[in-house]
Design a protein around this motif. Sequence first.
Motif, PDB file in Angstrom:
ATOM      1  N   VAL A 150      30.072 -24.023   3.021  1.00  0.00           N
ATOM      2  CA  VAL A 150      31.051 -25.078   3.297  1.00  0.00           C
ATOM      3  C   VAL A 150      30.566 -25.941   4.457  1.00  0.00           C
ATOM      4  O   VAL A 150      30.644 -27.169   4.408  1.00  0.00           O
ATOM      5  N   ALA A 151      30.027 -25.302   5.477  1.00  0.00           N
ATOM      6  CA  ALA A 151      29.508 -26.051   6.634  1.00  0.00           C
ATOM      7  C   ALA A 151      28.341 -26.944   6.230  1.00  0.00           C
ATOM      8  O   ALA A 151      28.213 -28.067   6.742  1.00  0.00           O
ATOM      9  N   GLU A 152      27.492 -26.479   5.315  1.00  0.00           N
ATOM     10  CA  GLU A 152      26.376 -27.311   4.843  1.00  0.00           C
ATOM     11  C   GLU A 152      26.889 -28.553   4.118  1.00  0.00           C
ATOM     12  O   GLU A 152      26.371 -29.649   4.307  1.00  0.00           O
ATOM     13  N   PHE A 153      27.906 -28.370   3.278  1.00  0.00           N
ATOM     14  CA  PHE A 153      28.491 -29.524   2.587  1.00  0.00           C
ATOM     15  C   PHE A 153      29.173 -30.453   3.583  1.00  0.00           C
ATOM     16  O   PHE A 153      29.027 -31.676   3.487  1.00  0.00           O
ATOM     17  N   ASP A 154      29.897 -29.901   4.537  1.00  0.00           N
ATOM     18  CA  ASP A 154      30.549 -30.743   5.545  1.00  0.00           C
ATOM     19  C   ASP A 154      29.519 -31.587   6.295  1.00  0.00           C
ATOM     20  O   ASP A 154      29.742 -32.773   6.546  1.00  0.00           O
ATOM     21  N   ALA A 155      28.394 -30.985   6.643  1.00  0.00           N
ATOM     22  CA  ALA A 155      27.343 -31.720   7.360  1.00  0.00           C
ATOM     23  C   ALA A 155      26.753 -32.817   6.482  1.00  0.00           C
ATOM     24  O   ALA A 155      26.543 -33.944   6.943  1.00  0.00           O
ATOM     25  N   LEU A 156      26.498 -32.505   5.217  1.00  0.00           N
ATOM     26  CA  LEU A 156      25.992 -33.527   4.300  1.00  0.00           C
ATOM     27  C   LEU A 156      26.986 -34.667   4.176  1.00  0.00           C
ATOM     28  O   LEU A 156      26.624 -35.839   4.254  1.00  0.00           O
ATOM     29  N   PHE A 157      28.251 -34.329   3.987  1.00  0.00           N
ATOM     30  CA  PHE A 157      29.276 -35.358   3.859  1.00  0.00           C
ATOM     31  C   PHE A 157      29.333 -36.231   5.109  1.00  0.00           C
ATOM     32  O   PHE A 157      29.395 -37.459   5.027  1.00  0.00           O
ATOM     33  N   ALA A 158      29.309 -35.609   6.281  1.00  0.00           N
ATOM     34  CA  ALA A 158      29.403 -36.360   7.534  1.00  0.00           C
ATOM     35  C   ALA A 158      28.180 -37.251   7.740  1.00  0.00           C
ATOM     36  O   ALA A 158      28.298 -38.364   8.250  1.00  0.00           O
ATOM     37  N   ASP A 159      27.025 -36.776   7.340  1.00  0.00           N
ATOM     38  CA  ASP A 159      25.790 -37.522   7.552  1.00  0.00           C
ATOM     39  C   ASP A 159      25.549 -38.612   6.511  1.00  0.00           C
ATOM     40  O   ASP A 159      24.903 -39.610   6.815  1.00  0.00           O
ATOM     41  N   ALA A 160      26.024 -38.410   5.287  1.00  0.00           N
ATOM     42  CA  ALA A 160      25.525 -39.252   4.203  1.00  0.00           C
ATOM     43  C   ALA A 160      26.563 -39.988   3.364  1.00  0.00           C
ATOM     44  O   ALA A 160      26.220 -40.962   2.704  1.00  0.00           O
ATOM     45  N   VAL A 161      27.811 -39.570   3.341  1.00  0.00           N
ATOM     46  CA  VAL A 161      28.777 -40.213   2.449  1.00  0.00           C
ATOM     47  C   VAL A 161      29.198 -41.567   3.010  1.00  0.00           C
ATOM     48  O   VAL A 161      29.661 -41.671   4.141  1.00  0.00           O
ATOM     49  N   GLN A 162      29.004 -42.606   2.193  1.00  0.00           N
ATOM     50  CA  GLN A 162      29.398 -43.963   2.575  1.00  0.00           C
ATOM     51  C   GLN A 162      30.673 -44.400   1.863  1.00  0.00           C
ATOM     52  O   GLN A 162      31.317 -45.345   2.279  1.00  0.00           O
ATOM     53  N   GLY A 163      30.997 -43.739   0.785  1.00  0.00           N
ATOM     54  CA  GLY A 163      32.197 -44.069   0.036  1.00  0.00           C
ATOM     55  C   GLY A 163      32.393 -43.058  -1.067  1.00  0.00           C
ATOM     56  O   GLY A 163      31.466 -42.335  -1.442  1.00  0.00           O
ATOM     57  N   LEU A 164      33.607 -42.975  -1.558  1.00  0.00           N
ATOM     58  CA  LEU A 164      33.875 -42.084  -2.673  1.00  0.00           C
ATOM     59  C   LEU A 164      34.948 -42.664  -3.562  1.00  0.00           C
ATOM     60  O   LEU A 164      35.808 -43.409  -3.119  1.00  0.00           O
ATOM     61  N   THR A 165      34.836 -42.342  -4.840  1.00  0.00           N
ATOM     62  CA  THR A 165      35.820 -42.772  -5.833  1.00  0.00           C
ATOM     63  C   THR A 165      36.067 -41.608  -6.784  1.00  0.00           C
ATOM     64  O   THR A 165      35.264 -40.685  -6.886  1.00  0.00           O
ATOM     65  N   ARG A 166      37.172 -41.704  -7.496  1.00  0.00           N
ATOM     66  CA  ARG A 166      37.547 -40.673  -8.472  1.00  0.00           C
ATOM     67  C   ARG A 166      37.745 -41.368  -9.817  1.00  0.00           C
ATOM     68  O   ARG A 166      38.853 -41.695 -10.213  1.00  0.00           O
ATOM     69  N   PRO A 167      36.643 -41.641 -10.559  1.00  0.00           N
ATOM     70  CA  PRO A 167      36.744 -42.367 -11.826  1.00  0.00           C
ATOM     71  C   PRO A 167      37.576 -41.644 -12.877  1.00  0.00           C
ATOM     72  O   PRO A 167      38.143 -42.277 -13.755  1.00  0.00           O
ATOM     73  N   GLU A 168      37.622 -40.324 -12.783  1.00  0.00           N
ATOM     74  CA  GLU A 168      38.415 -39.493 -13.703  1.00  0.00           C
ATOM     75  C   GLU A 168      38.950 -38.311 -12.901  1.00  0.00           C
ATOM     76  O   GLU A 168      38.406 -37.979 -11.851  1.00  0.00           O
ATOM     77  N   SER A 169      39.957 -37.649 -13.410  1.00  0.00           N
ATOM     78  CA  SER A 169      40.514 -36.503 -12.678  1.00  0.00           C
ATOM     79  C   SER A 169      39.501 -35.379 -12.539  1.00  0.00           C
ATOM     80  O   SER A 169      39.556 -34.606 -11.580  1.00  0.00           O
ATOM     81  N   THR A 170      38.544 -35.309 -13.447  1.00  0.00           N
ATOM     82  CA  THR A 170      37.548 -34.238 -13.423  1.00  0.00           C
ATOM     83  C   THR A 170      36.196 -34.685 -12.860  1.00  0.00           C
ATOM     84  O   THR A 170      35.216 -33.941 -12.945  1.00  0.00           O
ATOM     85  N   ARG A 171      36.145 -35.897 -12.297  1.00  0.00           N
ATOM     86  CA  ARG A 171      34.862 -36.404 -11.787  1.00  0.00           C
ATOM     87  C   ARG A 171      35.061 -37.133 -10.468  1.00  0.00           C
ATOM     88  O   ARG A 171      35.947 -37.966 -10.319  1.00  0.00           O
ATOM     89  N   LEU A 172      34.200 -36.807  -9.522  1.00  0.00           N
ATOM     90  CA  LEU A 172      34.177 -37.431  -8.203  1.00  0.00           C
ATOM     91  C   LEU A 172      32.825 -38.104  -8.036  1.00  0.00           C
ATOM     92  O   LEU A 172      31.795 -37.524  -8.367  1.00  0.00           O
TER      93      LEU A 172
END
Length: 128
Positions: free
Chosen positions: A27-49
């Motif tokens: 979880v910490a690895e994902f949190d670090a990736l998200f903090a370092d790299a995510v510029q935006g997010l969308t939810r095109p479908e309920s089952t897809r991010l």
Amino acid sequence: MTQDITLDRGWAPSACTLPTAEQPLRVAEFDALFADAVQGLTRPESTRLRLDLVFGPGTAARTAELTARENGCCSFFTFTLIIADGCLTLDVSVPPERVDVLDALQARAGAAATLRAPGDDGDGPHQP
């Protein structure tokens, strides 16, 4: 990010085969990736991010390695890393019965991304 992940059962469902002691580290690895790299997010479908990531070879390699390990313990995830037209995108899909896990992933990604400093490209140190 200092969220108490022991209370976040949406992230690590019972289907996860990663040993319980290792789950907070992942979880910490994902949190670090998200903090370092995510510029935006969308939810095109309920089952897809869809996560728009900082473009760069370091981010691509880090994302590919982490998602490959995650798929090894939570095989219900489908991760698709897209590199095209100077953009880096990670699509994360789950079956309908795992939407709660995707909801938790979206919440973590959104919270971590807001902590990223403006102008931080997330791809590590660069030479001037």
